[in-house]
Design a protein around this motif. Structure first.
Motif, PDB file in Angstrom:
ATOM      1  N   VAL A 157       0.691  -1.308  -0.041  1.00  0.00           N
ATOM      2  CA  VAL A 157      -0.033  -0.071   0.093  1.00  0.00           C
ATOM      3  C   VAL A 157       1.027   1.279  -0.029  1.00  0.00           C
ATOM      4  O   VAL A 157       1.671   1.458   1.000  1.00  0.00           O
ATOM      5  CB  VAL A 157      -0.861  -0.186   1.258  1.00  0.00           C
ATOM      6  CG1 VAL A 157      -1.685   1.227   1.256  1.00  0.00           C
ATOM      7  CG2 VAL A 157      -1.706  -1.134   1.309  1.00  0.00           C
TER       8      VAL A 157
ATOM      9  N   VAL B  34      -3.246   4.959  -2.278  1.00  0.00           N
ATOM     10  CA  VAL B  34      -3.835   5.807  -1.455  1.00  0.00           C
ATOM     11  C   VAL B  34      -3.696   7.239  -1.739  1.00  0.00           C
ATOM     12  O   VAL B  34      -2.355   7.735  -1.530  1.00  0.00           O
ATOM     13  CB  VAL B  34      -3.863   5.465  -0.026  1.00  0.00           C
ATOM     14  CG1 VAL B  34      -4.656   6.447   0.842  1.00  0.00           C
ATOM     15  CG2 VAL B  34      -4.052   4.209   0.468  1.00  0.00           C
TER      16      VAL B  34
ATOM     17  N   ILE C  81      -8.491  -0.338   3.596  1.00  0.00           N
ATOM     18  CA  ILE C  81      -7.323  -0.869   3.259  1.00  0.00           C
ATOM     19  C   ILE C  81      -7.324  -2.583   3.429  1.00  0.00           C
ATOM     20  O   ILE C  81      -6.855  -3.529   2.705  1.00  0.00           O
ATOM     21  CB  ILE C  81      -6.020  -0.531   4.141  1.00  0.00           C
ATOM     22  CG1 ILE C  81      -5.787   0.959   3.627  1.00  0.00           C
ATOM     23  CG2 ILE C  81      -4.918  -1.297   4.030  1.00  0.00           C
ATOM     24  CD1 ILE C  81      -4.943   1.676   4.629  1.00  0.00           C
TER      25      ILE C  81
END
Length: 287
Positions: free
Chosen positions: A11, A165, A268
């Motif tokens: 991520v 993100v 997430i």
């Protein structure tokens, strides 16, 4: 540690604009709350010296870990890269080079001690094998992709993201300027979500209004501006702040911030496919 057969999920938090979207603050809040409330093994991976300084400050008051007897003298990405380049690093040894933030949950890999330019020139060719290695050792690997102008290093990081993100400011003029940049990073149906950091809930420019105005359909999460949180991250108290405020009642000044960070953490986990019983799923609150 995870078995080698399971591959983790990367991520990357990134903003197309410098200094207005709370990118590092959003990353730290999400990582720490994931560590507190989920059973996944998490790695917060520091890399560039310029970005790691703020992450370190959020978790360690005045670099206190440097004086700990149990802090590995060779912790961090520089040592890891040396071993990787010498073909001497196995996933099960990775934890020797990280520092625990939350035991058996959240580790941090200290960023480089070298200036950014010299680190990047040494590390550029090793980014892919480094991230492959971390994914074999952890369920979730979280990185700060920085903000503003895209360097070759940042572009490489963004390409490696399983989930991007995208952190954005609550500012219509800036959004008009940066959405084309965002679009360029979202080719090939890349998994992504939007986060509006330092969010002011009293503004007319709400998340819903932004989505309507700019024809956005992806998930978008506000993270409200919270002075107590920002103070905590300046004093090495990030984990303590979140732990102390986990159960605050509705109406408490920190409740909106906690609920929004929790919603981001859940998003997430869902994107990573980890929200399963006994494997990376949410823990009961009565631990």
């Amino acid at each position: 540690m995870k078995g080698d057969e399971a591959i983790g999920f990367t991520v990357v938090f990134w903003s197309p604009i410098s200094g207005q979207a709370g990118t590092t603050s959003n990353l730290i809040a999400a990582a720490a709350l994931l560590g507190l409330e989920y059973s996944s093994r998490l790695l917060l991976l520091g890399h560039l010296q310029s970005e790691y300084a703020a992450i370190e400050r959020s978790f360690y008051p005045r670099r206190t870990w440097m004086s700990k007897a149990d802090a590995p003298p060779d912790a961090g990405i520089d040592a890891l890269l040396r071993l990787l380049q010498n073909r001497k690093l196995e996933p099960n040894r990775l934890r020797n080079y990280t520092l625990p933030l939350l035991a058996d949950r959240l580790d941090i890999l200290p960023g480089s001690n070298k200036p950014d330019a010299s680190f990047v020139s040494a590390a550029q060719d090793w980014l892919t094998p480094l991230l492959e290695l971390t994914r074999r050792a952890y369920d979730l690997v979280l990185l700060d992709g920085g903000s503003g102008k895209l360097s070759a290093w940042t572009e490489g990081l963004l390409r490696q993201a399983d989930l991007l993100v995208v952190c954005l400011p609550q500012n219509a003029l800036k959004l008009e300027q940066v959405f084309p940049l965002v679009e360029a990073q979202l080719q090939s149906n890349r998994k992504h979500l939007l986060v509006f950091g330092q969010y002011d809930p009293r503004s007319a420019l709400t998340v819903q209004n932004i989505k309507r105005q700019f024809h956005r359909r992806e998930p978008a999460h506000p993270i409200v501006h919270n002075t107590g949180w920002l103070d905590a991250t300046q004093q090495g108290e990030a984990v303590r702040f979140l732990f102390r405020n986990r159960q605050v009642p509705r109406g408490h000044e920190n409740d909106p911030f906690m609920q929004q960070v929790r919603a981001l953490a859940q998003a997430i986990i869902n994107n990573a496919g980890l929200n399963k019983p006994l494997f990376g799923g949410k823990e009961d609150d009565d631990r």
